[in-house]
Design a protein around this motif. Structure first.
Motif, PDB file in Angstrom:
ATOM      1  N   GLY A 147      -0.862   5.256   7.964  1.00  0.00           N
ATOM      2  CA  GLY A 147       0.326   6.032   8.294  1.00  0.00           C
ATOM      3  C   GLY A 147       1.319   6.134   7.153  1.00  0.00           C
ATOM      4  N   TRP A 148       2.047   7.262   7.168  1.00  0.00           N
ATOM      5  CA  TRP A 148       3.143   7.495   6.238  1.00  0.00           C
ATOM      6  C   TRP A 148       2.670   7.261   4.798  1.00  0.00           C
ATOM      7  N   GLY A 149       3.410   6.529   3.985  1.00  0.00           N
ATOM      8  CA  GLY A 149       2.976   6.264   2.616  1.00  0.00           C
ATOM      9  C   GLY A 149       2.511   4.848   2.402  1.00  0.00           C
ATOM     10  N   THR A 150       2.041   4.180   3.468  1.00  0.00           N
ATOM     11  CA  THR A 150       1.696   2.760   3.334  1.00  0.00           C
ATOM     12  C   THR A 150       0.568   2.534   2.338  1.00  0.00           C
ATOM     13  N   ALA A 151      -0.378   3.461   2.264  1.00  0.00           N
ATOM     14  CA  ALA A 151      -1.499   3.276   1.339  1.00  0.00           C
ATOM     15  C   ALA A 151      -1.024   3.207  -0.100  1.00  0.00           C
ATOM     16  N   TYR A 152       0.043   3.928  -0.412  1.00  0.00           N
ATOM     17  CA  TYR A 152       0.535   3.997  -1.784  1.00  0.00           C
ATOM     18  C   TYR A 152       1.143   2.677  -2.237  1.00  0.00           C
ATOM     19  N   VAL A 153       1.738   1.936  -1.314  1.00  0.00           N
ATOM     20  CA  VAL A 153       2.418   0.692  -1.672  1.00  0.00           C
ATOM     21  C   VAL A 153       1.588  -0.551  -1.346  1.00  0.00           C
ATOM     22  N   ASP A 154       0.389  -0.357  -0.838  1.00  0.00           N
ATOM     23  CA  ASP A 154      -0.467  -1.472  -0.444  1.00  0.00           C
ATOM     24  C   ASP A 154      -1.394  -1.845  -1.603  1.00  0.00           C
ATOM     25  N   PRO A 155      -1.186  -2.991  -2.267  1.00  0.00           N
ATOM     26  CA  PRO A 155      -2.043  -3.358  -3.400  1.00  0.00           C
ATOM     27  C   PRO A 155      -3.470  -3.710  -2.992  1.00  0.00           C
ATOM     28  N   ARG A 156      -3.700  -3.864  -1.672  1.00  0.00           N
ATOM     29  CA  ARG A 156      -5.033  -4.254  -1.191  1.00  0.00           C
ATOM     30  C   ARG A 156      -5.701  -3.112  -0.415  1.00  0.00           C
ATOM     31  N   ILE A 157      -5.267  -1.879  -0.682  1.00  0.00           N
ATOM     32  CA  ILE A 157      -5.792  -0.757   0.100  1.00  0.00           C
ATOM     33  C   ILE A 157      -7.298  -0.593  -0.104  1.00  0.00           C
TER      34      ILE A 157
ATOM     35  N   SER B 202     -12.053   6.054   6.888  1.00  0.00           N
ATOM     36  CA  SER B 202     -10.686   5.851   6.404  1.00  0.00           C
ATOM     37  C   SER B 202     -10.059   7.206   6.098  1.00  0.00           C
ATOM     38  N   CYS B 203      -8.818   7.404   6.534  1.00  0.00           N
ATOM     39  CA  CYS B 203      -8.141   8.688   6.365  1.00  0.00           C
ATOM     40  C   CYS B 203      -6.761   8.478   5.762  1.00  0.00           C
ATOM     41  N   LEU B 204      -6.483   9.167   4.674  1.00  0.00           N
ATOM     42  CA  LEU B 204      -5.159   9.118   4.059  1.00  0.00           C
ATOM     43  C   LEU B 204      -4.199   9.966   4.878  1.00  0.00           C
ATOM     44  N   GLY B 205      -3.075   9.401   5.290  1.00  0.00           N
ATOM     45  CA  GLY B 205      -2.095  10.134   6.086  1.00  0.00           C
ATOM     46  C   GLY B 205      -1.496  11.312   5.329  1.00  0.00           C
ATOM     47  N   GLY B 206      -1.122  12.355   6.070  1.00  0.00           N
ATOM     48  CA  GLY B 206      -0.683  13.597   5.465  1.00  0.00           C
ATOM     49  C   GLY B 206       0.664  13.557   4.783  1.00  0.00           C
TER      50      GLY B 206
ATOM     51  N   ALA C 111      -6.971   8.914  -4.180  1.00  0.00           N
ATOM     52  CA  ALA C 111      -7.538   8.639  -2.851  1.00  0.00           C
ATOM     53  C   ALA C 111      -9.059   8.540  -2.926  1.00  0.00           C
ATOM     54  N   HIS C 112      -9.670   9.396  -3.710  1.00  0.00           N
ATOM     55  CA  HIS C 112     -11.121   9.366  -3.884  1.00  0.00           C
ATOM     56  C   HIS C 112     -11.541   8.091  -4.603  1.00  0.00           C
ATOM     57  N   ARG C 113     -10.780   7.695  -5.599  1.00  0.00           N
ATOM     58  CA  ARG C 113     -11.116   6.525  -6.396  1.00  0.00           C
ATOM     59  C   ARG C 113     -11.054   5.228  -5.573  1.00  0.00           C
ATOM     60  N   VAL C 114     -10.054   5.101  -4.689  1.00  0.00           N
ATOM     61  CA  VAL C 114      -9.945   3.865  -3.906  1.00  0.00           C
ATOM     62  C   VAL C 114     -10.865   3.858  -2.697  1.00  0.00           C
ATOM     63  N   GLY C 115     -11.470   5.022  -2.379  1.00  0.00           N
ATOM     64  CA  GLY C 115     -12.514   5.018  -1.366  1.00  0.00           C
ATOM     65  C   GLY C 115     -12.245   5.743  -0.065  1.00  0.00           C
ATOM     66  N   PHE C 116     -11.128   6.458   0.056  1.00  0.00           N
ATOM     67  CA  PHE C 116     -10.873   7.193   1.295  1.00  0.00           C
ATOM     68  C   PHE C 116     -11.989   8.201   1.551  1.00  0.00           C
ATOM     69  N   ARG C 117     -12.409   8.284   2.798  1.00  0.00           N
ATOM     70  CA  ARG C 117     -13.443   9.247   3.202  1.00  0.00           C
ATOM     71  C   ARG C 117     -12.836  10.563   3.710  1.00  0.00           C
ATOM     72  N   GLN C 118     -11.627  10.466   4.246  1.00  0.00           N
ATOM     73  CA  GLN C 118     -10.960  11.649   4.795  1.00  0.00           C
ATOM     74  C   GLN C 118      -9.536  11.720   4.258  1.00  0.00           C
ATOM     75  N   VAL C 119      -8.987  12.925   4.223  1.00  0.00           N
ATOM     76  CA  VAL C 119      -7.563  13.107   3.957  1.00  0.00           C
ATOM     77  C   VAL C 119      -6.993  14.044   5.012  1.00  0.00           C
ATOM     78  N   GLU C 120      -5.748  13.787   5.369  1.00  0.00           N
ATOM     79  CA  GLU C 120      -5.042  14.671   6.290  1.00  0.00           C
ATOM     80  C   GLU C 120      -4.170  15.616   5.481  1.00  0.00           C
TER      81      GLU C 120
END
Length: 262
Positions: A51-61, A75-79, A98-107
């Motif tokens: 949700g929101w921008g949590t992936a951006y600030v999460d060092p363990r994403i 896994s889906c990156l929030g819009g 997002a592709h580099r860290v492994g997300f399979r989907q993006v919103e």
């Protein structure tokens, strides 16, 4: 321990699913918390949106995404994060990360920053070469609600642009988009969307139990539901299977049908 099997329950698809999806909203839990939830409820979770921008600030994403991959959960990156990146002119950098860290989907959404439908379509097309794209339709601002024609047209345009699924806005509050301020379902909007792209291609955001129950009663146990809180995954599955009073009539009906077929 194996789950029991003495009850007659409604038919329910099993993972990996293409319908009956449960799309959860992650507020930023740790990889360990994700692993603990999925150890017990992984069979009921299909899409995990950060949700929101949590992936951006999460060092363990990347570590958390690896946990999701291990359980077969997309896994889906929030819009919101992609919208902000687009507004700053760095959408391509966001998608590459997002592709580099492994997300399979993006919103891909346009509920936070000013974005035209044409701009959204271009962003969907840009993302579709690397991800399964999930789009979102509907306004987050209760004072700027779409007409039925706008709901239909944008959902259909998203699908035409390459969206795998279209999410109908309900927010975490369940009081905007496809819901009124009191949390009641706007049935005319739901039916317009279903007519435009078909229920199998829609994910209805439904954070509240009474909303989830309404959609299960209307479309059956294999309706796609989103913005489900992590703590509510098991509860939603019992609604789908008619193990709560809100939807128990489906379980009773399944048992009667099975008895008559003998």
């Amino acid at each position: 321990m194996a789950t029991p099997s003495f009850l007659t329950l409604p038919d329910r698809s099993s993972a990996p699913r293409t319908v009956g999806l449960t799309h959860v909203l992650d507020p930023g839990v740790s990889p360990a918390a994700a692993a603990d939830l999925l150890a017990g409820a992984g069979a009921f979770v299909d899409i995990w949106k950060t949700g929101w921008g949590t992936a951006y600030v999460d060092p363990r994403i990347a570590e958390k995404i690896a946990v999701l991959d291990g359980h077969g959960v997309a896994s889906c990156l929030g819009g919101t994060l992609l919208e902000i990146a687009w507004a700053q002119g760095v959408a391509e950098q966001c998608l590459a990360w997002a592709h580099r860290v492994g997300f399979r989907q993006v919103e891909v959404s346009r509920g936070t920053v000013p974005m035209t439908v044409a701009d959204k379509r271009a962003l969907v097309e840009r993302a579709a070469d690397r991800f399964a794209v999930v789009t979102e339709v509907g306004a987050k601002d209760p004072d700027q609600q779409h007409t039925l024609e706008q709901w239909r047209d944008e959902a259909a345009a998203d699908r035409a642009a390459g969206a795998h699924l279209v999410v109908a806005e309900g927010r975490q509050s369940g009081t905007v988009g496809i819901f009124g301020a009191d949390g009641g379902v706007r049935e005319d909007v739901v039916e317009a969307l279903a007519d435009a792209v078909g229920p199998a291609h829609l994910v209805f955001e439904a954070p509240r139990a009474h909303q989830q129950a309404w959609f299960v009663r209307r479309f059956g146990p294999d309706v796609n539901l989103g913005n489900i809180a992590l703590d509510d995954v098991m509860g939603l599955e019992t609604l789908r299977l008619g193990l709560r009073s809100d939807t128990a009539s489906s379980t009773v009906g399944a048992a009667i049908s099975a008895e008559l077929a003998r």
